[in-house]
Design a protein around this motif. Structure first.
Motif, PDB file in Angstrom:
ATOM      1  N   ALA A  43      -0.448   3.443  -4.519  1.00  0.00           N
ATOM      2  CA  ALA A  43      -1.678   2.884  -3.947  1.00  0.00           C
ATOM      3  C   ALA A  43      -1.367   1.686  -3.059  1.00  0.00           C
ATOM      4  CB  ALA A  43      -2.632   2.480  -5.072  1.00  0.00           C
ATOM      5  N   ALA A  44      -0.423   0.855  -3.496  1.00  0.00           N
ATOM      6  CA  ALA A  44      -0.025  -0.308  -2.697  1.00  0.00           C
ATOM      7  C   ALA A  44       0.649   0.123  -1.397  1.00  0.00           C
ATOM      8  CB  ALA A  44       0.913  -1.206  -3.501  1.00  0.00           C
ATOM      9  N   ARG A  45       1.483   1.150  -1.472  1.00  0.00           N
ATOM     10  CA  ARG A  45       2.142   1.641  -0.262  1.00  0.00           C
ATOM     11  C   ARG A  45       1.118   2.180   0.740  1.00  0.00           C
ATOM     12  NH1 ARG A  45       5.850  -0.839  -1.977  1.00  0.00           N
ATOM     13  NH2 ARG A  45       7.978  -0.130  -2.407  1.00  0.00           N
ATOM     14  N   GLU A  46       0.109   2.881   0.240  1.00  0.00           N
ATOM     15  CA  GLU A  46      -0.916   3.417   1.136  1.00  0.00           C
ATOM     16  C   GLU A  46      -1.662   2.292   1.844  1.00  0.00           C
ATOM     17  OE1 GLU A  46      -4.688   6.479   1.008  1.00  0.00           O
ATOM     18  OE2 GLU A  46      -4.525   4.916  -0.502  1.00  0.00           O
ATOM     19  N   ALA A  47      -1.945   1.220   1.100  1.00  0.00           N
ATOM     20  CA  ALA A  47      -2.704   0.108   1.679  1.00  0.00           C
ATOM     21  C   ALA A  47      -1.866  -0.738   2.623  1.00  0.00           C
ATOM     22  CB  ALA A  47      -3.271  -0.763   0.560  1.00  0.00           C
ATOM     23  N   GLU A  48      -0.632  -1.046   2.229  1.00  0.00           N
ATOM     24  CA  GLU A  48       0.184  -2.002   2.973  1.00  0.00           C
ATOM     25  C   GLU A  48       1.030  -1.347   4.065  1.00  0.00           C
ATOM     26  OE1 GLU A  48       2.469  -3.929  -0.034  1.00  0.00           O
ATOM     27  OE2 GLU A  48       0.720  -4.730  -1.078  1.00  0.00           O
ATOM     28  N   ARG A  49       1.414  -0.092   3.890  1.00  0.00           N
ATOM     29  CA  ARG A  49       2.240   0.655   4.840  1.00  0.00           C
ATOM     30  C   ARG A  49       3.500  -0.110   5.264  1.00  0.00           C
ATOM     31  NH1 ARG A  49      -0.915   5.090   6.826  1.00  0.00           N
ATOM     32  NH2 ARG A  49      -2.464   5.430   5.181  1.00  0.00           N
ATOM     33  N   PRO A  50       4.339  -0.541   4.305  1.00  0.00           N
ATOM     34  CA  PRO A  50       5.561  -1.265   4.688  1.00  0.00           C
ATOM     35  C   PRO A  50       6.500  -0.379   5.501  1.00  0.00           C
ATOM     36  CG  PRO A  50       5.629  -0.641   2.371  1.00  0.00           C
ATOM     37  CD  PRO A  50       4.242  -0.343   2.846  1.00  0.00           C
ATOM     38  N   GLU A  51       7.080  -0.955   6.530  1.00  0.00           N
ATOM     39  CA  GLU A  51       7.975  -0.214   7.407  1.00  0.00           C
ATOM     40  C   GLU A  51       9.228   0.213   6.655  1.00  0.00           C
ATOM     41  OE1 GLU A  51      10.235  -0.788  11.745  1.00  0.00           O
ATOM     42  OE2 GLU A  51       8.863  -2.334  10.956  1.00  0.00           O
ATOM     43  N   GLY A  52       9.655   1.452   6.868  1.00  0.00           N
ATOM     44  CA  GLY A  52      10.867   1.949   6.236  1.00  0.00           C
ATOM     45  C   GLY A  52      10.634   2.605   4.889  1.00  0.00           C
ATOM     46  N   TYR A  74       9.475   5.467   2.390  1.00  0.00           N
ATOM     47  CA  TYR A  74       9.266   6.913   2.436  1.00  0.00           C
ATOM     48  C   TYR A  74       7.807   7.255   2.141  1.00  0.00           C
ATOM     49  CZ  TYR A  74       9.462  11.830   1.017  1.00  0.00           C
ATOM     50  OH  TYR A  74       9.216  13.180   0.888  1.00  0.00           O
ATOM     51  N   THR A  75       7.196   6.511   1.218  1.00  0.00           N
ATOM     52  CA  THR A  75       5.790   6.764   0.886  1.00  0.00           C
ATOM     53  C   THR A  75       4.898   6.455   2.083  1.00  0.00           C
ATOM     54  OG1 THR A  75       6.362   6.034  -1.357  1.00  0.00           O
ATOM     55  CG2 THR A  75       4.033   6.390  -0.880  1.00  0.00           C
ATOM     56  N   THR A  76       5.200   5.389   2.808  1.00  0.00           N
ATOM     57  CA  THR A  76       4.475   5.080   4.044  1.00  0.00           C
ATOM     58  C   THR A  76       4.583   6.254   5.017  1.00  0.00           C
ATOM     59  OG1 THR A  76       4.846   2.691   3.848  1.00  0.00           O
ATOM     60  CG2 THR A  76       4.382   3.545   6.050  1.00  0.00           C
ATOM     61  N   TYR A  77       5.784   6.784   5.149  1.00  0.00           N
ATOM     62  CA  TYR A  77       6.018   7.929   6.042  1.00  0.00           C
ATOM     63  C   TYR A  77       5.120   9.108   5.663  1.00  0.00           C
ATOM     64  CZ  TYR A  77       8.442  12.225   7.471  1.00  0.00           C
ATOM     65  OH  TYR A  77       8.747  13.472   7.957  1.00  0.00           O
ATOM     66  N   LEU A  78       5.013   9.391   4.364  1.00  0.00           N
ATOM     67  CA  LEU A  78       4.185  10.514   3.924  1.00  0.00           C
ATOM     68  C   LEU A  78       2.712  10.292   4.286  1.00  0.00           C
ATOM     69  CD1 LEU A  78       5.698  11.259   0.395  1.00  0.00           C
ATOM     70  CD2 LEU A  78       5.937  12.650   2.463  1.00  0.00           C
ATOM     71  N   PHE A  79       2.206   9.081   4.021  1.00  0.00           N
ATOM     72  CA  PHE A  79       0.794   8.805   4.318  1.00  0.00           C
ATOM     73  C   PHE A  79       0.521   8.848   5.818  1.00  0.00           C
ATOM     74  CE2 PHE A  79       0.595   6.697   0.015  1.00  0.00           C
ATOM     75  CZ  PHE A  79      -0.336   7.582  -0.503  1.00  0.00           C
ATOM     76  N   GLU A  80       1.458   8.361   6.604  1.00  0.00           N
ATOM     77  CA  GLU A  80       1.248   8.355   8.055  1.00  0.00           C
ATOM     78  C   GLU A  80       1.312   9.767   8.643  1.00  0.00           C
ATOM     79  OE1 GLU A  80       3.943   5.465   9.654  1.00  0.00           O
ATOM     80  OE2 GLU A  80       2.602   3.792   9.144  1.00  0.00           O
ATOM     81  N   LYS A  81       2.118  10.644   8.050  1.00  0.00           N
ATOM     82  CA  LYS A  81       2.194  12.033   8.507  1.00  0.00           C
ATOM     83  C   LYS A  81       0.953  12.822   8.085  1.00  0.00           C
ATOM     84  CE  LYS A  81       6.027  12.237  10.804  1.00  0.00           C
ATOM     85  NZ  LYS A  81       6.033  12.608  12.245  1.00  0.00           N
ATOM     86  N   GLY A  82       0.332  12.416   6.975  1.00  0.00           N
ATOM     87  CA  GLY A  82      -0.929  13.031   6.583  1.00  0.00           C
ATOM     88  C   GLY A  82      -0.809  14.115   5.533  1.00  0.00           C
ATOM     89  N   LEU A 138       1.366  18.080   1.434  1.00  0.00           N
ATOM     90  CA  LEU A 138       1.243  19.405   0.825  1.00  0.00           C
ATOM     91  C   LEU A 138       2.539  20.195   0.963  1.00  0.00           C
ATOM     92  CD1 LEU A 138      -2.341  20.393   2.026  1.00  0.00           C
ATOM     93  CD2 LEU A 138      -1.641  19.802  -0.313  1.00  0.00           C
ATOM     94  N   LYS A 139       3.173  20.080   2.119  1.00  0.00           N
ATOM     95  CA  LYS A 139       4.442  20.776   2.336  1.00  0.00           C
ATOM     96  C   LYS A 139       5.491  20.301   1.343  1.00  0.00           C
ATOM     97  CE  LYS A 139       7.998  21.654   5.832  1.00  0.00           C
ATOM     98  NZ  LYS A 139       8.483  21.349   7.207  1.00  0.00           N
ATOM     99  N   LYS A 140       5.550  18.976   1.117  1.00  0.00           N
ATOM    100  CA  LYS A 140       6.524  18.432   0.177  1.00  0.00           C
ATOM    101  C   LYS A 140       6.220  18.865  -1.250  1.00  0.00           C
ATOM    102  CE  LYS A 140       9.523  16.341   0.657  1.00  0.00           C
ATOM    103  NZ  LYS A 140      10.925  16.781   0.864  1.00  0.00           N
TER     104      LYS A 140
END
Length: 214
Positions: free
Chosen positions: A135-144, A146-154, A159-161
């Motif tokens: 939840a924190a990663r989704e809100a803060e979107r820290p650069e680098g 992997y969880t940020t990458y997933l949320f930004e890709k959508g 689902l693919k992962k």
């Protein structure tokens, strides 16, 4: 928005304020402590987003009005004395002015032994910790991240992962490799938790469904 109180039930202090604990309705993380008066509470009811009274500026403020980090209200409830509120929300971004997911993102108080004892008392505590971290990663979107990458890709990427990790769990099980299965099952659980967060479905609801089926 579920409202479990009426304005007449509440006990405002001598300044006309009542403390409001804001909690993420999905991860159950406490995001911040703010104050409401009758007007801000009324605005919160009407807009279904959080409004507070700023004690420093002496004015109403709509959370996220300038930052875009609004909070959609799911429920508001009061304590037994009617002098404090819990506001459950779905946050759209960080709650803290520092850019942190929660204003309570600092170190937990207590000795390391006490913290370890608390964690070990619940063998599934890691799932709650992981849900809050995601939840924190989704809100803060820290650069680098992997969880940020997933949320930004959508959702399609997430689902693919989930599909890929489920297939790898099957392969590991067919290989009769406990080590491989442990690793792949961990990946699957992680990506499933990311998917639940993207869909705003609390893990608690999944556990409740399991309990119902039992």
């Amino acid at each position: 928005m579920t409202v479990q109180l009426t304005l007449e039930e509440l006990r405002f202090d001598e300044n006309g304020l009542i403390p409001a604990i804001v909690q993420d309705a999905v991860s159950k993380t406490v995001l911040t402590l703010a104050y409401m008066n009758k007007e801000s509470l009324k605005m919160s009811f009407e807009t279904k987003e959080t409004w507070f009274w700023s004690r420093s500026r002496q004015e109403l403020w709509h959370k996220g009005e300038t930052s875009g980090n609004t909070q959609r209200i799911v429920s508001i409830s009061c304590d037994c004395d009617g002098d404090a509120l819990v506001v459950q929300v779905v946050p759209n971004g960080p709650a803290c002015h520092t850019g942190a997911y929660s204003c309570f993102a600092g170190e937990m108080l207590g000795t390391s032994e006490e913290r370890q004892s608390t964690t070990e008392s619940d063998r599934f505590a890691i799932l709650g910790e992981l849900e809050q971290l995601i939840a924190a990663r989704e809100a803060e979107r820290p650069e680098g991240s992997y969880t940020t990458y997933l949320f930004e890709k959508g959702v399609d990427k997430i689902l693919k992962k989930v599909g890929e990790e489920a297939a790898e769990v099957i392969i590991a099980a067919k290989n009769r490799s406990a080590e491989e299965l442990r690793y792949e099952a961990s990946d699957l659980i992680f990506h499933l938790l990311v998917l639940l967060r993207e869909q705003k479905l609390p893990l608690d609801e999944v556990l409740t469904e399991l309990q119902r089926r039992r």
